[in-house]
Motif scaffolding. Structure first.
Motif, PDB file in Angstrom:
ATOM      1  N   MET A 147      30.777 -47.741  32.586  1.00 58.14           N
ATOM      2  CA  MET A 147      29.630 -47.030  33.136  1.00 58.14           C
ATOM      3  C   MET A 147      30.033 -46.346  34.441  1.00 58.14           C
TER       4      MET A 147
ATOM      5  N   LYS B 265      27.561 -43.621  30.338  1.00 54.38           N
ATOM      6  CA  LYS B 265      28.643 -44.342  29.676  1.00 54.38           C
ATOM      7  C   LYS B 265      29.741 -43.338  29.320  1.00 54.38           C
TER       8      LYS B 265
ATOM      9  N   PHE C 288      35.371 -48.225  27.215  1.00 56.06           N
ATOM     10  CA  PHE C 288      34.120 -47.660  27.708  1.00 56.06           C
ATOM     11  C   PHE C 288      33.763 -48.300  29.032  1.00 56.06           C
TER      12      PHE C 288
END
Length: 104
Positions: free
Chosen positions: A86, A91, A84
Motif C-alpha cells: 500500500m 495498492k 503488493f
C-alpha cells in the motif's frame, strides 16, 4: 486474488522452448492461466488462398502458460517476482528483487 501480470507488462520467459526471450503481453486469458506475448511461442499456420488473403505460411504468437513468465525488473532488467504493498490509500505492485514500484 489480484493479477500479478497484466496486459502491457514487459515479461521474460523463464522456462520452455523460448527461455530468455522478452516481450510485451498483448492478451491475457486469466481463466485459462495463459497469456499471449509478442515474439514468443510463435507458431506457423498454413492457410489456403482466398479472395480476402493471399494464403501461405502465417506466423502468429500462441498463448503461453503464466507460470513460465516473469516480469522484467524496472531497475536491473532481470526477471523478478511481484509483490503488493500500500502506498497511501493505493495498492501497487512492486518488484521483489529491487523494491521498485512497477505501476504507480
Amino acid at each position: 486474488m489480484a493479477a500479478k501480470l497484466r496486459k502491457g507488462d514487459k515479461v521474460v520467459v523463464i522456462a520452455g522452448r523460448d527461455k530468455g526471450k522478452e516481450g510485451v503481453i498483448t492478451l491475457m486469458m486469466p481463466k485459462e492461466g495463459r497469456a499471449v506475448v509478442e515474439g514468443v511461442n510463435t507458431v506457423v499456420r498454413h492457410t489456403a488462398a482466398s479472395q480476402g488473403n493471399e494464403g501461405g505460411r502465417i506466423s502468429k504468437a500462441a498463448p503461453i502458460q503464466l507460470s513460465n513468465l516473469a516480469i522484467v525488473d524496472p531497475k536491473d532488467g532481470g526477471a523478478t517476482r511481484v509483490g503488493f504493498k500500500m502506498e497511501g490509500d493505493k495498492k501497487v505492485r512492486f518488484a521483489k528483487k529491487s523494491g521498485a514500484v512497477i505501476d504507480g
